[in-house]
Design a protein around this motif. Structure first.
Motif, PDB file in Angstrom:
ATOM      1  N   GLY A  42      -2.022  -1.149  -3.477  1.00 13.76           N
ATOM      2  CA  GLY A  42      -3.153  -0.317  -3.080  1.00 13.76           C
ATOM      3  C   GLY A  42      -2.713   1.130  -2.987  1.00 13.76           C
ATOM      4  N   ILE A  43      -3.572   2.056  -3.392  1.00 12.17           N
ATOM      5  CA  ILE A  43      -3.218   3.477  -3.443  1.00 12.17           C
ATOM      6  C   ILE A  43      -4.165   4.261  -2.545  1.00 12.17           C
ATOM      7  N   ILE A  44      -3.624   4.869  -1.500  1.00 13.24           N
ATOM      8  CA  ILE A  44      -4.384   5.794  -0.660  1.00 13.24           C
ATOM      9  C   ILE A  44      -4.012   7.204  -1.100  1.00 13.24           C
ATOM     10  N   PRO A  45      -4.928   7.958  -1.732  1.00 12.21           N
ATOM     11  CA  PRO A  45      -4.558   9.255  -2.311  1.00 12.21           C
ATOM     12  C   PRO A  45      -4.202  10.280  -1.239  1.00 12.21           C
ATOM     13  N   VAL A 104     -11.101   6.739   2.290  1.00 13.63           N
ATOM     14  CA  VAL A 104     -11.981   5.659   2.764  1.00 13.63           C
ATOM     15  C   VAL A 104     -12.378   4.743   1.611  1.00 13.63           C
ATOM     16  N   THR A 105     -12.734   5.339   0.467  1.00 12.73           N
ATOM     17  CA  THR A 105     -13.058   4.530  -0.715  1.00 12.73           C
ATOM     18  C   THR A 105     -11.877   3.667  -1.114  1.00 12.73           C
ATOM     19  N   ALA A 106     -10.674   4.254  -1.142  1.00 15.71           N
ATOM     20  CA  ALA A 106      -9.482   3.500  -1.517  1.00 15.71           C
ATOM     21  C   ALA A 106      -9.214   2.363  -0.531  1.00 15.71           C
ATOM     22  N   ALA A 107      -9.364   2.644   0.781  1.00 13.21           N
ATOM     23  CA  ALA A 107      -9.115   1.618   1.798  1.00 13.21           C
ATOM     24  C   ALA A 107     -10.121   0.476   1.696  1.00 13.21           C
ATOM     25  N   LEU A 108     -11.383   0.792   1.412  1.00 13.91           N
ATOM     26  CA  LEU A 108     -12.387  -0.261   1.299  1.00 13.91           C
ATOM     27  C   LEU A 108     -12.170  -1.128   0.063  1.00 13.91           C
ATOM     28  N   GLY A 115      -8.828  -1.655  -6.827  1.00 12.71           N
ATOM     29  CA  GLY A 115      -9.775  -0.673  -7.335  1.00 12.71           C
ATOM     30  C   GLY A 115     -10.600  -1.271  -8.443  1.00 12.71           C
ATOM     31  N   GLU A 116     -11.287  -0.420  -9.176  1.00  7.03           N
ATOM     32  CA  GLU A 116     -12.091  -0.849 -10.314  1.00  7.03           C
ATOM     33  C   GLU A 116     -12.129   0.280 -11.329  1.00  7.03           C
ATOM     34  N   GLU A 117     -12.136  -0.087 -12.594  1.00  7.50           N
ATOM     35  CA  GLU A 117     -12.039   0.929 -13.642  1.00  7.50           C
ATOM     36  C   GLU A 117     -13.279   1.809 -13.683  1.00  7.50           C
ATOM     37  N   VAL A 118     -13.073   3.095 -13.876  1.00 13.65           N
ATOM     38  CA  VAL A 118     -14.165   4.063 -13.971  1.00 13.65           C
ATOM     39  C   VAL A 118     -13.962   4.891 -15.228  1.00 13.65           C
ATOM     40  N   ASP A 119     -15.038   5.503 -15.701  1.00 15.74           N
ATOM     41  CA  ASP A 119     -14.981   6.293 -16.928  1.00 15.74           C
ATOM     42  C   ASP A 119     -14.749   7.770 -16.670  1.00 15.74           C
ATOM     43  N   GLU A 120     -15.097   8.224 -15.458  1.00 14.96           N
ATOM     44  CA  GLU A 120     -15.027   9.658 -15.200  1.00 14.96           C
ATOM     45  C   GLU A 120     -14.815   9.893 -13.712  1.00 14.96           C
ATOM     46  N   VAL A 162       0.849  -1.195   0.000  1.00 12.97           N
ATOM     47  CA  VAL A 162       0.000   0.000   0.000  1.00 12.97           C
ATOM     48  C   VAL A 162       0.880   1.238   0.000  1.00 12.97           C
ATOM     49  N   CYS A 163       0.499   2.209  -0.825  1.00  9.53           N
ATOM     50  CA  CYS A 163       1.217   3.485  -0.896  1.00  9.53           C
ATOM     51  C   CYS A 163       0.280   4.600  -0.454  1.00  9.53           C
ATOM     52  N   VAL A 164       0.701   5.380   0.539  1.00 13.00           N
ATOM     53  CA  VAL A 164      -0.043   6.557   0.973  1.00 13.00           C
ATOM     54  C   VAL A 164       0.758   7.766   0.514  1.00 13.00           C
ATOM     55  N   GLY A 165       0.324   8.379  -0.569  1.00 16.17           N
ATOM     56  CA  GLY A 165       1.081   9.492  -1.141  1.00 16.17           C
ATOM     57  C   GLY A 165       0.500   9.906  -2.474  1.00 16.17           C
ATOM     58  N   GLY A 166       1.297  10.643  -3.246  1.00 19.03           N
ATOM     59  CA  GLY A 166       0.862  11.129  -4.548  1.00 19.03           C
ATOM     60  C   GLY A 166       1.304  10.230  -5.678  1.00 19.03           C
TER      61      GLY A 166
END
Length: 563
Positions: A258-261, A279-283, A548-553, A221-225
């Motif tokens: 895993g990416i925590i923004p 929270v979304t990223a952690a879940l 995660g999961e792919e999103v369009d926008e 897991v990376c917590v950063g940019g």
């Protein structure tokens, strides 16, 4: 003698009513058959009476779901009131705990039932919710607790141990706070063991990954940019090459990232989550939502610079170089200052640009300009990850020499609040190709129009000076190195060993200045890399797994005050 008209209508109405009842009975029989079939496939494991809220419910637990139906007394007519059951999929449950009544400082306490912690979707955001099942029976409570815990532990992609890297210097220096307040409690609730490293410098994560026993962890897991994310992914690919003893080609890491923004733009996180929400990223991590993602490798004079997701030359590189000189400014002001300053001194760069078109692509970069994104989305989605996109031959490459304000190569859409549809909306995270966006010389006003449309509904490529193409590889040679004999070396073959031993910014090993030539600034995943020489970019399909999961926008947009 004919029947009265009223009797005819009455008989016709009765026939219709009888036919309707017959159809309803047939439909009920079919539903009962389907229900029996579903009940057989969804065998009830446990059944009990619990209070949900203030009412008693009949609760059923199957292999995949939990349902609860209110127990309602019969009406005076003997008919039960309609009951609508609640349903909770176990794939959304990430933790179960025994509820107890405890006084302050008390250990143990009276059993009250079980609490199921689960994930609710609200648009692209994931939120933590709790379902309380109240039952004072110790035996019943522990039976349900053990059974639910066993079922949710059966999802193979869910991590049990994670290696966590936190970059305390990213953006507003809130990464440590973000992790402690929003992420660590969820990991603890899901019984995930963590080993934390707070990075102290660039290249720290790379050096730790080199020596780390990765087989002890289910993910990193990376917590950063974006820069921290790219460094970690780069390190994992290099480590996979070393472990597999295959330095000649990229190897997919065995564990996901895993990416925590916690950065300023977080385009990689937005591309796999849709929002900049820890929270979304952690879940996503806790629930084990995985997807394969394309990556690029960047080479100069036969030496591997790094693996990454995106690169910008020209305007994007010069803006970042100016921003890096003003590190004392707040991040938002620094970014806007660099943007305005670079626009004020906007000038093109003479380049020789070559590309290898992606397979199943009939578009020509230098013959068909201003493509709309829909024209470039028909890519092969089933390309195998291990297919190595090697340059095939000089006759397959297409080359043009001209003046360019900006050149971007992106293997992911690069969504962000500033560009909700992405900087490269014509690509996806795992279509086996990258998007090459070349902006030729134009007036400052026209170039600003092109930039502003990234924050609008579209049309950013509908300019005659903007060219776009799905590619498998790109070769970019700035003017100062065109015709130099030193650049005739075959890229990527002279030195193919992964440079795991190299530190970030080491003047003895980095290709910032090569044989006295001028260096050109590149923005690679938000990190400044100054390169003197030709750069070769290769696309490697589905090289890494990200949570995660792919999103369009992206969820929302942010306007830049300098426009």
């Amino acid at each position: 003698m004919s029947e009265p008209r009223g009797e005819k209508q009455s008989k016709k109405k009765k026939r219709k009513e009888r036919k309707r009842r017959e159809e309803e009975e047939e439909q009920e029989e079919e539903e009962e058959e389907r229900g029996e079939s579903k009940e057989n496939s969804e065998r009830v494991i446990l059944r009990g009476i619990f209070k949900v809220g203030k009412k008693s419910h009949d609760v059923l637990l199957s292999q995949t779901r939990l349902t609860w139906t209110p127990i309602v007394p019969e009406t005076p007519t003997g008919e039960a009131a309609p009951r609508r059951p609640g349903v909770l999929r176990l794939q959304d449950v990430f933790s179960v705990k025994v509820k107890r009544r405890r006084a302050a400082g008390q250990v143990g306490g009276a059993v009250l039932g079980v609490a199921l912690f689960w994930c609710r979707r609200r648009g692209r955001r994931l939120e933590e919710e709790t379902l309380h099942l109240h039952n004072a029976s110790v035996e019943t409570t522990h039976t349900w607790y053990e059974q639910v815990k066993e079922l949710i532990a059966g999802f193979p992609s869910r991590p049990r141990a994670l290696k966590v890297f936190i970059n305390p210097s990213s953006h507003k220096k809130e990464a440590v706070h973000v992790y402690r307040e929003h992420v660590a409690p969820l990991f603890k609730m899901a019984d995930i063991r963590t080993d934390i490293t707070v990075t102290e410098r660039k290249g720290h994560a790379l050096s730790v990954i080199k020596e780390c026993k990765l087989d002890q962890f289910d993910g990193v897991v990376c917590v950063g940019g974006d820069g921290s994310v790219a460094e970690l992914c780069h390190a994992l690919v290099l480590r996979a090459q070393l472990d597999a003893d295959q330095p000649e080609k990229p190897v997919r890491p065995a564990i996901p990232v895993g990416i925590i923004p916690a950065g300023s733009t977080d385009v990689v996180s937005c591309s796999v989550h849709g929002v900049r929400d820890p929270v979304t990223a952690a879940l996503h991590i806790v629930l084990g939502h995985l997807q394969q993602v394309d990556m690029c490798s960047f080479w100069c004079l036969g030496e591997l610079l790094r693996f990454g997701f995106s690169a910008m030359f020209g305007f994007g590189g010069r803006s970042l170089a100016r921003a890096e000189k003003k590190r004392w400014m707040p991040s938002t002001q620094r970014r806007e200052y660099a943007l305005v300053k670079t626009l004020a001194k906007l000038r093109p760069e003479e380049c020789q640009l070559s590309f290898l078109p992606a397979k199943k692509s009939n578009h020509s970069l230098f013959g068909c300009r201003g493509h709309d994104q829909d024209q470039d989305q028909d890519q092969d989605q089933s390309r195998d990850q291990d297919q190595d996109q090697e340059p095939e031959g000089e006759e397959s490459w297409r080359t043009n020499q001209g003046q360019y304000l900006s050149i971007s190569i992106m293997s992911i859409p690069c969504l962000s609040p500033h560009a909700p549809r992405g900087l490269a909306p014509n690509t996806s995270v795992a279509n086996g190709s990258a998007s090459l966006i070349a902006v030729q010389n134009a007036s400052r006003s026209e170039f600003v129009k092109h930039l502003k449309r990234f924050n609008s509904s579209g049309g950013e490529f509908s300019f005659s000076f903007v060219e776009i193409q799905p590619v498998a590889a790109v070769r970019l040679r700035p003017r100062s190195v065109i015709g130099c004999e030193d650049d005739s070396e075959d890229e990527g073959e002279a030195k193919t060993s992964p440079i795991m031993h190299r530190g970030e910014g080491d003047p003895k090993t980095s290709p910032i200045m090569h044989r006295g030539r001028a260096a050109f600034p590149w923005n690679i995943d938000g990190e400044l890399l100054e390169v003197a020489g030709e750069v070769l970019v290769r696309v490697h399909p589905r090289l890494i797994f990200l949570y995660g999961e792919e999103v369009d926008e992206a969820e929302s947009s942010v306007s830049c005050s300098c426009f």
